[in-house]
Scaffold this motif. Structure first.
Motif, PDB file in Angstrom:
ATOM      1  N   VAL A 112       0.876  -1.171   0.000  1.00  0.00           N
ATOM      2  CA  VAL A 112       0.000   0.000   0.000  1.00  0.00           C
ATOM      3  C   VAL A 112       0.918   1.226   0.000  1.00  0.00           C
ATOM      4  CG1 VAL A 112      -1.897   1.213   1.132  1.00  0.00           C
ATOM      5  CG2 VAL A 112      -1.727  -1.278   1.318  1.00  0.00           C
ATOM      6  N   PRO A 113       1.352   1.667  -1.170  1.00  0.00           N
ATOM      7  CA  PRO A 113       2.302   2.787  -1.232  1.00  0.00           C
ATOM      8  C   PRO A 113       1.640   4.087  -0.802  1.00  0.00           C
ATOM      9  CG  PRO A 113       1.549   2.184  -3.434  1.00  0.00           C
ATOM     10  CD  PRO A 113       1.015   1.146  -2.508  1.00  0.00           C
ATOM     11  N   THR A 114       2.353   4.861  -0.003  1.00  0.00           N
ATOM     12  CA  THR A 114       1.799   6.111   0.506  1.00  0.00           C
ATOM     13  C   THR A 114       2.510   7.334  -0.051  1.00  0.00           C
ATOM     14  OG1 THR A 114       3.259   6.023   2.430  1.00  0.00           O
ATOM     15  CG2 THR A 114       1.074   5.016   2.658  1.00  0.00           C
ATOM     16  N   THR A 115       3.574   7.129  -0.822  1.00  0.00           N
ATOM     17  CA  THR A 115       4.265   8.245  -1.468  1.00  0.00           C
ATOM     18  C   THR A 115       4.100   8.125  -2.978  1.00  0.00           C
ATOM     19  OG1 THR A 115       6.395   7.102  -1.714  1.00  0.00           O
ATOM     20  CG2 THR A 115       6.007   8.286   0.368  1.00  0.00           C
ATOM     21  N   LEU A 116       4.282   9.231  -3.654  1.00  0.00           N
ATOM     22  CA  LEU A 116       4.189   9.218  -5.115  1.00  0.00           C
ATOM     23  C   LEU A 116       5.267   8.318  -5.707  1.00  0.00           C
ATOM     24  CD1 LEU A 116       2.840  10.326  -7.642  1.00  0.00           C
ATOM     25  CD2 LEU A 116       4.345  12.332  -7.492  1.00  0.00           C
ATOM     26  N   LEU A 117       6.474   8.372  -5.159  1.00  0.00           N
ATOM     27  CA  LEU A 117       7.571   7.537  -5.657  1.00  0.00           C
ATOM     28  C   LEU A 117       7.220   6.062  -5.555  1.00  0.00           C
ATOM     29  CD1 LEU A 117      10.503   7.327  -6.684  1.00  0.00           C
ATOM     30  CD2 LEU A 117      11.227   7.293  -4.295  1.00  0.00           C
ATOM     31  N   ALA A 153      -5.355   9.184  -2.301  1.00  0.00           N
ATOM     32  CA  ALA A 153      -5.673  10.064  -1.175  1.00  0.00           C
ATOM     33  C   ALA A 153      -4.447  10.274  -0.299  1.00  0.00           C
ATOM     34  CB  ALA A 153      -6.815   9.473  -0.353  1.00  0.00           C
ATOM     35  N   PHE A 154      -3.555   9.298  -0.263  1.00  0.00           N
ATOM     36  CA  PHE A 154      -2.348   9.439   0.545  1.00  0.00           C
ATOM     37  C   PHE A 154      -1.433  10.555   0.027  1.00  0.00           C
ATOM     38  CE2 PHE A 154      -3.134   4.839   1.628  1.00  0.00           C
ATOM     39  CZ  PHE A 154      -3.303   5.025   2.985  1.00  0.00           C
ATOM     40  N   LEU A 155      -1.564  10.929  -1.242  1.00  0.00           N
ATOM     41  CA  LEU A 155      -0.689  11.964  -1.793  1.00  0.00           C
ATOM     42  C   LEU A 155      -0.863  13.293  -1.079  1.00  0.00           C
ATOM     43  CD1 LEU A 155      -0.919  11.214  -5.621  1.00  0.00           C
ATOM     44  CD2 LEU A 155       0.860  10.523  -4.002  1.00  0.00           C
ATOM     45  N   ARG A 156      -2.031  13.526  -0.513  1.00  0.00           N
ATOM     46  CA  ARG A 156      -2.276  14.785   0.194  1.00  0.00           C
ATOM     47  C   ARG A 156      -1.523  14.852   1.521  1.00  0.00           C
ATOM     48  NH1 ARG A 156      -6.387  17.825  -2.058  1.00  0.00           N
ATOM     49  NH2 ARG A 156      -7.561  16.776  -3.715  1.00  0.00           N
ATOM     50  N   THR A 157      -0.947  13.729   1.959  1.00  0.00           N
ATOM     51  CA  THR A 157      -0.150  13.732   3.193  1.00  0.00           C
ATOM     52  C   THR A 157       1.306  14.094   2.929  1.00  0.00           C
ATOM     53  OG1 THR A 157       0.555  11.390   3.103  1.00  0.00           O
ATOM     54  CG2 THR A 157      -1.622  11.854   4.052  1.00  0.00           C
ATOM     55  N   LEU A 158       1.696  14.213   1.656  1.00  0.00           N
ATOM     56  CA  LEU A 158       3.111  14.393   1.310  1.00  0.00           C
ATOM     57  C   LEU A 158       3.551  15.847   1.424  1.00  0.00           C
ATOM     58  CD1 LEU A 158       3.597  12.179  -1.865  1.00  0.00           C
ATOM     59  CD2 LEU A 158       4.078  11.595   0.515  1.00  0.00           C
ATOM     60  N   ASP A 159       4.805  16.026   1.848  1.00  0.00           N
ATOM     61  CA  ASP A 159       5.418  17.343   1.741  1.00  0.00           C
ATOM     62  C   ASP A 159       5.929  17.531   0.312  1.00  0.00           C
ATOM     63  OD1 ASP A 159       7.735  15.798   1.579  1.00  0.00           O
ATOM     64  OD2 ASP A 159       8.404  16.303   3.602  1.00  0.00           O
ATOM     65  N   ALA A 160       6.330  18.762  -0.007  1.00  0.00           N
ATOM     66  CA  ALA A 160       6.743  19.083  -1.376  1.00  0.00           C
ATOM     67  C   ALA A 160       7.933  18.255  -1.846  1.00  0.00           C
ATOM     68  CB  ALA A 160       7.038  20.574  -1.500  1.00  0.00           C
ATOM     69  N   PRO A 161       8.989  18.068  -1.038  1.00  0.00           N
ATOM     70  CA  PRO A 161      10.134  17.276  -1.532  1.00  0.00           C
ATOM     71  C   PRO A 161       9.751  15.848  -1.923  1.00  0.00           C
ATOM     72  CG  PRO A 161      10.796  18.565   0.372  1.00  0.00           C
ATOM     73  CD  PRO A 161       9.317  18.704   0.262  1.00  0.00           C
ATOM     74  N   ASN A 162       8.876  15.208  -1.147  1.00  0.00           N
ATOM     75  CA  ASN A 162       8.490  13.841  -1.491  1.00  0.00           C
ATOM     76  C   ASN A 162       7.600  13.792  -2.732  1.00  0.00           C
ATOM     77  OD1 ASN A 162       9.418  11.557   0.404  1.00  0.00           O
ATOM     78  ND2 ASN A 162       8.983  13.253   1.801  1.00  0.00           N
ATOM     79  N   LEU A 163       6.806  14.833  -2.938  1.00  0.00           N
ATOM     80  CA  LEU A 163       6.028  14.907  -4.178  1.00  0.00           C
ATOM     81  C   LEU A 163       6.974  15.024  -5.376  1.00  0.00           C
ATOM     82  CD1 LEU A 163       2.938  15.016  -4.924  1.00  0.00           C
ATOM     83  CD2 LEU A 163       3.293  17.473  -5.232  1.00  0.00           C
ATOM     84  N   LEU A 164       7.977  15.886  -5.254  1.00  0.00           N
ATOM     85  CA  LEU A 164       8.950  16.052  -6.339  1.00  0.00           C
ATOM     86  C   LEU A 164       9.727  14.769  -6.581  1.00  0.00           C
ATOM     87  CD1 LEU A 164      10.494  19.585  -5.643  1.00  0.00           C
ATOM     88  CD2 LEU A 164       8.563  18.991  -7.091  1.00  0.00           C
ATOM     89  N   SER A 165      10.068  14.063  -5.520  1.00  0.00           N
ATOM     90  CA  SER A 165      10.838  12.833  -5.661  1.00  0.00           C
ATOM     91  C   SER A 165      10.104  11.822  -6.538  1.00  0.00           C
ATOM     92  CB  SER A 165      11.120  12.240  -4.273  1.00  0.00           C
ATOM     93  OG  SER A 165      11.914  11.084  -4.365  1.00  0.00           O
ATOM     94  N   GLY A 166       8.836  11.627  -6.280  1.00  0.00           N
ATOM     95  CA  GLY A 166       8.058  10.702  -7.099  1.00  0.00           C
ATOM     96  C   GLY A 166       7.876  11.176  -8.521  1.00  0.00           C
ATOM     97  N   PHE A 167       7.768  12.485  -8.693  1.00  0.00           N
ATOM     98  CA  PHE A 167       7.517  13.021 -10.030  1.00  0.00           C
ATOM     99  C   PHE A 167       8.704  12.756 -10.964  1.00  0.00           C
ATOM    100  CE2 PHE A 167       6.622  16.203 -13.292  1.00  0.00           C
ATOM    101  CZ  PHE A 167       5.253  16.036 -13.457  1.00  0.00           C
ATOM    102  N   ALA A 168       9.901  12.626 -10.406  1.00  0.00           N
ATOM    103  CA  ALA A 168      11.070  12.334 -11.251  1.00  0.00           C
ATOM    104  C   ALA A 168      10.927  10.984 -11.942  1.00  0.00           C
ATOM    105  CB  ALA A 168      12.344  12.364 -10.402  1.00  0.00           C
ATOM    106  N   GLU A 169      10.409   9.985 -11.230  1.00  0.00           N
ATOM    107  CA  GLU A 169      10.189   8.677 -11.863  1.00  0.00           C
ATOM    108  C   GLU A 169       9.081   8.766 -12.910  1.00  0.00           C
ATOM    109  OE1 GLU A 169      11.824   5.924 -11.718  1.00  0.00           O
ATOM    110  OE2 GLU A 169      13.003   5.971  -9.871  1.00  0.00           O
TER     111      GLU A 169
END
Length: 346
Positions: A112-117, A153-169
Motif C-alpha cells: 500500500v504505497p503512501t508516497t508518489l515515488l 488520497a495518501f498523496l495529500r499527506t506528502l510534503d513538497a520534496p516527497n512529491l517532487l521525488s516521485g515526479f522524477a520517476e
C-alpha cells in the motif's frame, strides 16, 4: 503470477485482501505509522493487524531493520499462512517485500504505497531489497506482491520534496513512452498540484511501468529501460548516503536523467531541444546536484559497483528519441566525466 494493481481506497479493499490470512501484520515506518496508518483505522483491517514499526529514512533500509522485521514476525507467531501489509514509501515496500519473500521461505504481502515515488515505482514490479555496503539495493530478490493498492488520497499527506521525488520517476516513464506524455509532465504545476490530474498521471505512469515488467519481469532485456537515469543517479545517491547527507531517491534520478540524456545526445543523436527542455525543468525543479569535480573518482568507483554492470563494465540505458531505447550502452570514463560536467555546469 502478475501482481494485481487496484486503484481504490485502501480502507475498502484491505479487509478482503487479508481475509484468508491466519495473522496479518502491518509494516510502517515511524512517519507512516503516525500520518498514514490512522487513515485506515476504521477499515476493519487496522484493528486486526499487528503493527511492526521501523525507523524512517532510506538510510534505515538496511540489515538491522530487516532483522527487526524478521524478529517481530517470528516472535509474534507469523506462519507461512500469514500476510504482511507494507504501508509506506519505497523504503517500506522494498524492505517489507524482501522480509516477506525470505521469512519462512516466503509469506504473502500486499503493498500500500503512501508516497508518489512508491506508487509509480518501488511498490510495482516485484523488486525487493535493502541497501548494503554503502550501495543502493545491493541485496534483494524478485518477488511480486499479492496486490498493490494505489490510493491517491495518501498523496495529500506528502510534503513538497516527497512529491517532487516521485515526479522524477514519472518524468522518466514519460521519456520512455511518448512526446505527448512528456509534454504533459513538463507542463504540470508542482507548486500548486491539481490532485485530480495527478491521479490520472499516476495511473498512466504505473501502466507504463507495468507494461514493461509484464514483458520482462526479471530484467533480462526490455526492463532495463526502467534504469534510465539510475546508473548516474544511484552513484550520486550512494555518495550522499555515505556522507550522511542523504537525498531523496527521485532527486538523484532527476540528476541522473540529465547525465544520461546528455550521453543520449552525444552517442545516440537524441534531440537537442528535448535534452535542453528536460534539463532546464530538472534544474529549476530539483536544484543543482551537490557534487564537485573532486567527487568524480568516488562516483566512478560507485558506478563500477552498480549491480547492473556486466564483467565490471558500466552500463547505461540511453534514448535515440523519446520512446526509442538504446540498452546496454557502455560509456567510456571520458564520456562519464563529460556527463557529470554537463550536470554541474549545463
Amino acid at each position: 503470477m502478475p501482481q494485481q494493481i487496484l486503484y481504490t481506497p485502501a480502507a475498502t479493499v484491505l479487509p478482503e485482501l487479508t481475509a484468508d490470512a491466519d495473522r496479518v501484520f502491518a509494516l510502517c515506518d515511524a512517519t507512516t505509522a503516525q500520518v498514514c496508518a490512522p487513515l485506515l483505522s476504521g477499515a476493519g483491517f487496522a484493528p486486526a493487524a499487528t503493527p511492526i514499526v521501523i525507523p524512517a529514512g532510506d538510510d534505515n533500509k538496511d540489515v538491522a531493520s530487516l532483522s527487526h522485521v524478521w524478529a517481530e514476525l517470528s516472535q509474534r507467531g507469523a506462519s507461512r499462512s500469514s500476510m504482511l501489509v507494507c504501508l509506506g514509501g519505497g523504503m517500506v515496500t522494498d524492505l517489507g517485500g524482501f522480509a516477506a519473500a525470505t521469512f519462512k521461505r516466503g509469506i504473502r504481502f500486499v503493498n500500500v504505497p503512501t508516497t508518489l515515488l512508491a506508487m509509480v515505482d518501488a511498490a510495482v514490479g516485484g523488486k525487493t531489497g535493502i541497501n548494503f555496503g554503502g550501495l543502493k539495493n545491493e541485496v534483494g530478490v524478485f518477488r511480486e506482491a499479492e496486490a498493490v493498492v494505489i490510493d491517491t488520497a495518501f498523496l495529500r499527506t506528502l510534503d513538497a520534496p516527497n512529491l517532487l521525488s516521485g515526479f522524477a520517476e514519472m518524468l522518466k516513464h514519460a521519456l520512455l513512452h511518448s512526446e505527448d506524455m512528456l509534454a504533459e509532465h513538463l507542463r504540470f504545476s508542482l507548486d500548486e498540484p491539481d490532485y485530480a490530474a495527478l491521479s490520472r498521471l499516476v495511473r498512466q505512469s504505473v501502466e507504463v511501468k507495468s507494461n514493461v515488467v509484464r514483458q520482462d519481469p526479471t530484467e533480462r532485456g526490455l526492463r532495463k529501460a526502467l534504469n534510465l537515469g539510475h546508473t548516474f543517479g544511484h552513484a550520486v545517491e550512494s555518495l550522499l548516503l555515505e556522507r550522511a547527507t542523504p537525498q531523496l531517491h527521485g532527486y538523484c534520478v532527476a540528476w541522473g536523467l540529465i547525465c544520461e540524456l546528455y550521453l543520449s545526445l552525444q552517442a545516440a543523436a537524441f534531440p537537442q531541444d528535448i535534452t535542453t527542455r528536460v534539463s532546464r525543468f530538472v534544474r529549476q525543479t530539483y536544484g543543482a546536484a551537490p557534487i564537485t569535480c573532486k567527487d568524480y573518482p568516488r562516483l566512478l568507483q560507485l558506478m563500477r559497483h552498480d549491480k547492473k554492470n556486466r564483467d565490471g563494465t558500466i552500463s547505461c540505458t540511453l534514448l535515440a528519441a523519446v520512446g526509442q531505447l538504446r540498452l546496454d550502452y557502455a560509456p567510456s570514463e571520458a564520456e562519464i566525466l563529460e556527463a557529470f560536467d554537463f550536470l554541474r555546469e549545463g
